[in-house]
Design an enzyme around this catalytic site. Structure first.
Site, mmCIF file in Angstrom:
data_model
loop_
_atom_site.group_PDB
_atom_site.id
_atom_site.type_symbol
_atom_site.label_atom_id
_atom_site.label_comp_id
_atom_site.label_asym_id
_atom_site.label_seq_id
_atom_site.Cartn_x
_atom_site.Cartn_y
_atom_site.Cartn_z
ATOM 1 N N ARG A 28 0.851 -1.200 0.000
ATOM 2 C CA ARG A 28 0.000 0.000 0.000
ATOM 3 C C ARG A 28 0.879 1.240 0.000
ATOM 4 O O ARG A 28 1.747 1.408 0.857
ATOM 5 C CB ARG A 28 -0.897 -0.030 1.236
ATOM 6 C CG ARG A 28 -1.837 1.131 1.393
ATOM 7 C CD ARG A 28 -2.562 1.023 2.730
ATOM 8 N NE ARG A 28 -3.404 -0.169 2.791
ATOM 9 C CZ ARG A 28 -3.654 -0.842 3.920
ATOM 10 N NH1 ARG A 28 -3.089 -0.455 5.059
ATOM 11 N NH2 ARG A 28 -4.436 -1.900 3.909
ATOM 12 N N ARG B 230 -1.448 6.448 9.755
ATOM 13 C CA ARG B 230 -1.477 5.922 8.388
ATOM 14 C C ARG B 230 -1.714 7.028 7.363
ATOM 15 O O ARG B 230 -1.638 8.207 7.692
ATOM 16 C CB ARG B 230 -2.531 4.825 8.302
ATOM 17 C CG ARG B 230 -2.216 3.663 9.271
ATOM 18 C CD ARG B 230 -3.113 2.477 9.016
ATOM 19 N NE ARG B 230 -2.822 1.365 9.912
ATOM 20 C CZ ARG B 230 -3.389 0.171 9.818
ATOM 21 N NH1 ARG B 230 -4.272 -0.076 8.866
ATOM 22 N NH2 ARG B 230 -3.078 -0.786 10.669
ATOM 23 N N CYS C 173 -15.055 -3.759 0.761
ATOM 24 C CA CYS C 173 -13.631 -4.004 0.989
ATOM 25 C C CYS C 173 -13.167 -5.142 0.079
ATOM 26 O O CYS C 173 -13.951 -5.721 -0.664
ATOM 27 C CB CYS C 173 -13.380 -4.351 2.454
ATOM 28 S SG CYS C 173 -14.050 -5.955 2.943
ATOM 29 N N CYS D 37 -7.593 -11.335 1.387
ATOM 30 C CA CYS D 37 -7.534 -10.853 2.770
ATOM 31 C C CYS D 37 -7.612 -12.025 3.745
ATOM 32 O O CYS D 37 -8.590 -12.791 3.714
ATOM 33 C CB CYS D 37 -8.662 -9.869 3.047
ATOM 34 S SG CYS D 37 -8.641 -9.278 4.765
ATOM 35 N N CYS E 215 -15.496 -8.759 6.987
ATOM 36 C CA CYS E 215 -15.276 -9.048 8.405
ATOM 37 C C CYS E 215 -15.595 -7.788 9.186
ATOM 38 O O CYS E 215 -15.874 -6.735 8.590
ATOM 39 C CB CYS E 215 -13.827 -9.513 8.638
ATOM 40 S SG CYS E 215 -12.624 -8.167 8.724
#
Length: 570
Positions: free
Chosen positions: A83, A153, A434, A440, A479
């Protein structure tokens, strides 16, 4: 929360193992370099599995083929997700072409994923290509430092192409905040850029030797657009302007959406208003907030370690007073502000600088060349001729910004040729998911692969009830960790098991209210049946232009979440 019965400033007890890992990491170096040369495994060993997250990477594997590889007595097909750090989501066309080329030649999937944190991710980088990925970013002036784990972040900033001067000021502060709060260790440069170790003692004056207790997220917001979903973030600077010029910020703290199924000690929370600060105190206040959370955050239980829990434990007033003490200021009262929108404005809009801006809808943020839909090639073709910049939005879309009138028709033609301007419904434009399966490791249910067909079914309901032109903010996450921001949606689905979701209702259109669980652990057909009834009622019973989420509260379908720490699970 009031300060009538504040809790302890520091939580005593046995530290979580992550604290040991950080303390023993030699300021985030670990033995990552050794692992890079280990050809016996495609992954990273021991502590390095988690340590690489500070360097912007997650180790993943293709869960679709995990069982097959296990039968063949092979380890999972490990690959990294990387990322980029991209404050405010702004990237130059020449930088874009470099990442486009890398994705095509050096990843398993060939795609670029635009995230709802205004940056992009590569998925499927084999270990041999990890260092070249970091070096490629460095060559074009980018990096992946501190985009994951227990640090501040990627800093978000409202993507407002209209009021270009105000946006530019806000964006510059987003960049300054990002740089100011970065780890100071040179581990990243030594490992990935081959820089020589400097013979000085490592220090982390803001983050500390063991960094933060948990991840930390920051935004810069330009009202009336809440496109960054500020209430999902720990620290938020809301721009206050006079006569079109930025004069300071309202500070809001303690937003966060991550929960754990059934764990009533976890909950989603909107951010609390702290006060107004002048521009010249912005960096000092940011450092004071981060260092207070560093010192007071719960290091014994990572599920209870975010800023939202610290605020609830010690009290908002106590936390505020400590920030004032550390930053050397007294906050002024919150200045008036209002949010009226959250989604992106698609198509062409003209800014006050007489430049044009084209917002392109990218479903799920996934840029790939599909049969008959060469999306990724289309963006690259635009990058070859565009002289402005690209802006990645917090809704997973892309803005071609700063287009002079002389270039507008050419860029428009490229976008149409590559199906980047295909008509989609307002409902699809306001739906988001997502990544979830197959990459993931935390996913319990599908999200990105589930959403397109599910939205089609919702569109059919909207048509049946004659509300085609309307939309409902819809979010799906695989999730309960909050990446898709389902707990700021009017309809939120949170994965519970393969094909099963918890259904949340009652958020609002501008993203300032947490929804409440309506049904637990149900399948798609049951969800659609519930929505059929509820959308039908909304269409018939709503008042004026009442949005779906507000209707569900007023009609008593669900009760509003007013004090998340105490009534989120009720």
């Amino acid at each position: 929360m009031s300060d009538k019965h504040p809790g302890p400033l520091v939580v005593e007890g046995k530290l979580a193992d992550a604290e040991r890992l950080k303390k023993e990491s030699n300021y985030l170096r670990g033995t990552i370099l050794n692992d890079l040369s280990d050809g016996l495994t495609g992954g990273f060993n021991g502590d390095n599995f988690l340590l690489i997250r500070f360097h912007g990477m997650y180790q993943q594997d293709d869960r679709d083929i995990r069982a097959e590889r296990a039968e063949q007595k092979l380890e999972p097909r490990h690959a990294m997700m990387l990322r980029c750090r991209l404050p405010g989501g702004i990237i130059k066309p020449e930088q874009w072409l470099a990442i486009d080329n890398f994705a095509r030649e050096n990843t398993l999937y060939g795609s670029i994923r635009l995230t709802n944190r205004q940056t992009f991710q590569f998925h499927g980088i084999l270990k041999k290509n990890v260092k070249p990925a970091h070096q490629m970013l460095h060559d074009v002036g980018l990096d992946a430092l501190a985009t994951a784990n227990d640090v501040n972040r990627n800093v978000l900033c409202t993507s407002n192409p209209i009021e270009s001067e105000l946006h530019q000021e806000a964006y510059e502060w987003a960049k300054r905040l990002s740089e100011h709060l970065l780890p100071q260790t040179r581990a990243y440069m030594e490992i990935w850029w081959d820089q020589q170790k400097v013979a000085t003692t490592d220090k982390e004056p803001i983050l500390g030797e063991t960094y933060l207790p948990r991840k930390f997220k920051t935004t810069v917001v330009v009202p009336p657009h809440n496109d960054v979903d500020l209430h999902a973030n720990d620290m938020n600077f809301i721009a206050i302007a006079e006569n079109g010029r930025l004069i300071g910020f309202n500070l809001l703290l303690g937003g966060g959406l991550s929960i754990e199924h059934g764990n009533k000690a976890t909950y989603a929370r909107t951010a609390s208003e702290i006060g107004f600060l002048p521009l010249d105190k912005t960096l000092e206040v940011a450092a004071a907030v981060v260092s207070t959370q560093r010192d007071w955050g719960n290091r014994t239980d990572r599920k209870n370690a975010k800023t939202k829990y610290t605020l609830e434990r010690v009290g908002v007033d106590t936390f505020k007073a400590e920030v004032e003490k550390r930053a050397g200021l007294t906050f002024e009262p919150i200045r008036p502000y209002e949010f009226t929108t959250r989604g992106d404005r698609f198509g062409w809009v003209k800014g006050i600088d007489d430049k044009w801006h084209l917002t392109l809808f990218i479903e799920n943020g996934r840029l790939l060349d599909y049969p008959d839909r060469p999306l990724k090639s289309g963006i690259a073709e635009i990058a070859r001729v565009h002289k402005g910049d690209f802006r990645l939005t917090a809704n997973q879309n892309l803005i071609v910004a700063g287009v002079p009138a002389s270039q507008k028709n050419k860029i428009n033609a490229i976008a149409r040729q590559h199906t980047l301007l295909d008509n989609v419904t307002s409902q699809r434009e306001n739906s988001m998911a997502c990544v979830a399966f197959p990459t993931c490791p935390l996913a319990m249910a599908e999200a990105e692969r589930f959403l397109p067909a599910f939205v089609t079914r919702v569109e059919e309901l909207m048509h049946r009830h004659n509300v085609d032109e309307e939309h409902i903010v819809l979010r799906v996450t695989g999730c309960p960790n909050g990446c898709g921001r389902a707990l700021l949606a009017e309809i939120g689905l949170i994965g519970k098991a393969p094909g099963r979701y918890n259904l949340y209702l009652g958020g609002n259109r501008i993203g300032t209210r947490i929804p409440r669980m309506y049904r637990e652990n149900i399948g798609e057909d049951d969800i659609i049946a519930d929505l059929d009834e509820l959308i039908g009622r909304w269409a018939k019973e709503r008042q004026d232009n009442e949005c779906f989420g507000d209707f569900t509260i007023r009609a008593g379908v669900v009760r509003a979440v007013e004090d998340p720490a105490h009534d989120f699970w009720e």
